[in-house]
Design a protein around this motif. Structure first.
Motif, PDB file in Angstrom:
ATOM      1  N   VAL A   1       0.920  -9.836   7.890  1.00 62.00           N
ATOM      2  CA  VAL A   1       0.328  -8.367   8.102  1.00 62.00           C
ATOM      3  C   VAL A   1       1.365  -7.532   7.171  1.00 62.00           C
ATOM      4  O   VAL A   1       0.953  -6.494   6.580  1.00 62.00           O
ATOM      5  CB  VAL A   1       0.146  -7.923   9.461  1.00 62.00           C
ATOM      6  N   ASP A   2       2.498  -7.884   7.019  1.00 61.83           N
ATOM      7  CA  ASP A   2       3.578  -7.284   6.130  1.00 61.83           C
ATOM      8  C   ASP A   2       3.414  -7.154   4.858  1.00 61.83           C
ATOM      9  O   ASP A   2       3.185  -8.190   4.254  1.00 61.83           O
ATOM     10  CB  ASP A   2       5.051  -7.596   6.461  1.00 61.83           C
ATOM     11  N   ALA A   3       3.273  -6.061   4.134  1.00 59.66           N
ATOM     12  CA  ALA A   3       2.870  -6.120   2.840  1.00 59.66           C
ATOM     13  C   ALA A   3       1.606  -6.521   2.593  1.00 59.66           C
ATOM     14  O   ALA A   3       1.394  -7.069   1.427  1.00 59.66           O
ATOM     15  CB  ALA A   3       4.022  -6.522   1.846  1.00 59.66           C
TER      16      ALA A   3
ATOM     17  N   LYS B   1       4.140  -5.609  14.780  1.00 58.64           N
ATOM     18  CA  LYS B   1       3.252  -6.103  14.022  1.00 58.64           C
ATOM     19  C   LYS B   1       2.044  -5.527  14.102  1.00 58.64           C
ATOM     20  O   LYS B   1       1.338  -5.361  13.247  1.00 58.64           O
ATOM     21  CB  LYS B   1       3.324  -7.680  14.026  1.00 58.64           C
TER      22      LYS B   1
ATOM     23  N   VAL C   1       1.893  -2.328  12.313  1.00 56.48           N
ATOM     24  CA  VAL C   1       1.909  -2.463  11.002  1.00 56.48           C
ATOM     25  C   VAL C   1       0.131  -3.053  10.726  1.00 56.48           C
ATOM     26  O   VAL C   1      -0.470  -2.160   9.611  1.00 56.48           O
ATOM     27  CB  VAL C   1       2.439  -3.726  10.572  1.00 56.48           C
ATOM     28  N   ALA C   2      -0.248  -3.593  11.495  1.00 56.06           N
ATOM     29  CA  ALA C   2      -1.697  -3.963  11.289  1.00 56.06           C
ATOM     30  C   ALA C   2      -2.701  -3.023  11.379  1.00 56.06           C
ATOM     31  O   ALA C   2      -3.631  -2.751  10.614  1.00 56.06           O
ATOM     32  CB  ALA C   2      -2.134  -5.175  12.385  1.00 56.06           C
ATOM     33  N   LEU C   3      -2.298  -1.743  12.233  1.00 58.98           N
ATOM     34  CA  LEU C   3      -3.296  -0.596  12.481  1.00 58.98           C
ATOM     35  C   LEU C   3      -3.037   0.390  11.086  1.00 58.98           C
ATOM     36  O   LEU C   3      -3.795   0.827  10.718  1.00 58.98           O
ATOM     37  CB  LEU C   3      -2.757   0.123  13.626  1.00 58.98           C
TER      38      LEU C   3
ATOM     39  N   GLN D   1      -2.455  -0.967   8.200  1.00 58.39           N
ATOM     40  CA  GLN D   1      -2.882  -1.698   7.136  1.00 58.39           C
ATOM     41  C   GLN D   1      -4.676  -1.393   7.157  1.00 58.39           C
ATOM     42  O   GLN D   1      -5.334  -1.097   6.273  1.00 58.39           O
ATOM     43  CB  GLN D   1      -2.746  -3.310   7.182  1.00 58.39           C
TER      44      GLN D   1
ATOM     45  N   ASN E   1      -0.401   0.661   3.193  1.00 61.48           N
ATOM     46  CA  ASN E   1       0.328  -0.578   2.988  1.00 61.48           C
ATOM     47  C   ASN E   1       1.665  -0.334   3.526  1.00 61.48           C
ATOM     48  O   ASN E   1       2.457   0.742   3.062  1.00 61.48           O
ATOM     49  CB  ASN E   1       0.425  -0.837   1.442  1.00 61.48           C
ATOM     50  N   SER E   2       2.004  -1.095   4.568  1.00 59.41           N
ATOM     51  CA  SER E   2       3.348  -0.986   5.049  1.00 59.41           C
ATOM     52  C   SER E   2       3.914  -2.393   5.556  1.00 59.41           C
ATOM     53  O   SER E   2       3.400  -3.422   5.279  1.00 59.41           O
ATOM     54  CB  SER E   2       2.992  -0.305   6.580  1.00 59.41           C
ATOM     55  N   ILE E   3       5.374  -2.156   5.784  1.00 61.95           N
ATOM     56  CA  ILE E   3       6.265  -3.369   6.247  1.00 61.95           C
ATOM     57  C   ILE E   3       6.853  -3.500   7.237  1.00 61.95           C
ATOM     58  O   ILE E   3       7.741  -2.280   7.502  1.00 61.95           O
ATOM     59  CB  ILE E   3       6.851  -3.932   5.137  1.00 61.95           C
ATOM     60  N   GLY E   4       6.858  -4.241   8.359  1.00 60.05           N
ATOM     61  CA  GLY E   4       7.596  -4.149   9.551  1.00 60.05           C
ATOM     62  C   GLY E   4       9.094  -4.652   9.258  1.00 60.05           C
ATOM     63  O   GLY E   4       9.328  -5.734   8.532  1.00 60.05           O
ATOM     64  N   LEU E   5      10.227  -3.969   9.982  1.00 59.49           N
ATOM     65  CA  LEU E   5      11.509  -4.455   9.523  1.00 59.49           C
ATOM     66  C   LEU E   5      12.260  -4.351  10.630  1.00 59.49           C
ATOM     67  O   LEU E   5      12.246  -3.171  11.457  1.00 59.49           O
ATOM     68  CB  LEU E   5      12.024  -3.487   8.432  1.00 59.49           C
TER      69      LEU E   5
ATOM     70  N   LEU F   1      11.409  -0.030  -1.157  1.00 56.65           N
ATOM     71  CA  LEU F   1      10.080  -0.025  -0.856  1.00 56.65           C
ATOM     72  C   LEU F   1       9.426   1.090  -0.894  1.00 56.65           C
ATOM     73  O   LEU F   1       8.138   1.282  -1.387  1.00 56.65           O
ATOM     74  CB  LEU F   1       9.985  -0.331   0.788  1.00 56.65           C
TER      75      LEU F   1
ATOM     76  N   LEU G   1       5.445   1.246  -0.484  1.00 60.76           N
ATOM     77  CA  LEU G   1       5.256   0.602   1.016  1.00 60.76           C
ATOM     78  C   LEU G   1       5.854   1.229   2.169  1.00 60.76           C
ATOM     79  O   LEU G   1       6.687   2.149   1.863  1.00 60.76           O
ATOM     80  CB  LEU G   1       6.047  -0.893   0.890  1.00 60.76           C
TER      81      LEU G   1
END
Lengths: 266, 266
Positions: free
Chosen positions: A103-105, B84, B87-89, B91, B96-100, B139, B144
């Protein structure tokens, strides 16, 4: 294809369950100078957690069903616990790395499995548009090591569980047009075995004809079949080197100081 | 400081526990055109999981102790399940996103808390060298949206649990030399309240003198104190705009169509 080499290293269950083995493995691969992507599965931790939480694990025709509670557990264990601990160990060994779920990026978008008679639940199958590896290429350029787990998404807010071997294969194929890719499937055995109970009967090279023959004879069966299907698929799609080997033999394979591995050839 | 704006949006417990509220919140912030970083805490999910697993949650002098089992749970819930799913929501809403986690790209390295009498366990405190935001800047440039959770690491392979408000503050301060940063602390109330039980008694602006006075009078207490300490710290360290507000009021705050918020001023 450029000459820049990239390794896809897949590690599976047993290498993850044993903390000491995992530490040693991460310490070892942290010394690899070629850019690599680590893909990991789940091991027994998710099953253990489901048991502790009294969530029954359903098996239909030998296949695990990923119901709503099970995808929650898989997400917690694969994307959370295992992924972040592996990244922490790589950081400890001075390998700057980043944990990624599909799901990331928007790295891996899959489709919920549809089957005429079995509802597999929240299982995501890869398709030809699944991989979105632009971001991975940027990470490699930036000097970061991606650590990828098997939690993907459907683009509509739902997380899905995907086979980690298939993800390693899809990553390798997707990057093969840009890099000289080696795909290393690491597991607990020294390679594909001619006699399943004799760890020293490693088949050194395996081509598609031999694979079909050994499959027919029942020498290769069960879990090895989808793994090897993935290998031959990768070979046919431009991946330069493909091997099945023991996690602890990765360095000797890369340095050509051992012949304890199975190389998949044309 | 450049003129490029960046928002740090912190969401806390209640906004995460309620699935419908979380969905609505993500749908709302996905429409924001200014680059933003979402920082999230944990909510009750970690406590619920600990309870189901019969892992007693120790409190010493009102502070939670993060023992070995609890950091495992925090990692699974914050870095896995919540991160996650958010991030799924995003998307799903075409952001466009990324979990960190703090361990990813070595974003946040903390120090295990040392206290003369209490062993807080695996709690990581921020220090002046903790933040490593080069990767976040990349990012943002790449388009992102980073979604940051409160699991950090000590650089030696150990994951640590850190206060999410403090992480939002440290991110804001760290980025303030490069961007015009707004720091928005979203929670379940409309702002800092003059009468804790009257949700309509929002203090519209709060400066340090007023804060000290209200603290002395006991009007502001408990959980609000460290949050506001963070706010004034951010203000003194170059963060342009700081507000405490209800999660559902983020857009009206950004569009200047509401005065239901508390703005922290000099």
């Amino acid at each position: 294809m450029s000459n820049q080499k990239v390794l896809i290293i897949k590690i599976g269950g047993n290498s993850i369950d044993n903390v000491e083995e995992l530490n040693l493995f991460i310490e070892t691969i942290a010394t690899i100078q070629t850019p690599f992507i680590l893909v990991h599965g789940g091991g027994k931790l998710a099953t253990d957690l489901a048991e502790k939480l009294n969530i029954p694990q359903q098996l239909i025709e030998g296949r695990r069903i990923t119901d709503a509670e099970t995808i929650k557990i898989a997400t917690m264990v694969y994307a959370g616990y295992i992924n972040k601990n592996i990244v922490a160990l790589l950081q400890k060994n001075n390998k700057n790395s980043i944990g990624l779920s599909g799901v990331d990026a928007n790295l891996i978008q899959t489709t919920k499995r549809v089957h005429p008679t079995i509802d597999y639940g929240f299982v995501g199958d890869l398709n030809e548009n699944s991989m979105n590896t632009d971001f991975i290429e940027n990470l490699i350029r930036f000097g970061l090591t991606p650590v990828v787990n098997a939690i993907t998404h459907n683009g509509n807010g739902q997380l899905l569980n995907t086979n980690a071997d298939s993800i390693a294969n899809a990553l390798a194929v997707s990057l093969a047009s840009k890099y000289e890719v080696s795909l290393l499937y690491c597991f607990e055995k020294k390679g594909v075995l001619l006699h399943p109970n004799d760890d020293n009967s490693v088949i050194q090279t395996l081509n598609l004809e031999q694979f079909k023959q050994l499959k027919k004879e029942g020498v290769i069966s069960k879990g090895m079949l989808p793994k090897l299907d993935n290998c031959f698929n990768a070979l046919q799609n431009g991946v330069a080197t493909i091997a099945v080997l023991k996690a602890t033999n990765v360095l000797s394979f890369l340095n050509n100081t051992s012949n304890e591995y199975t190389k998949i050839i044309k």
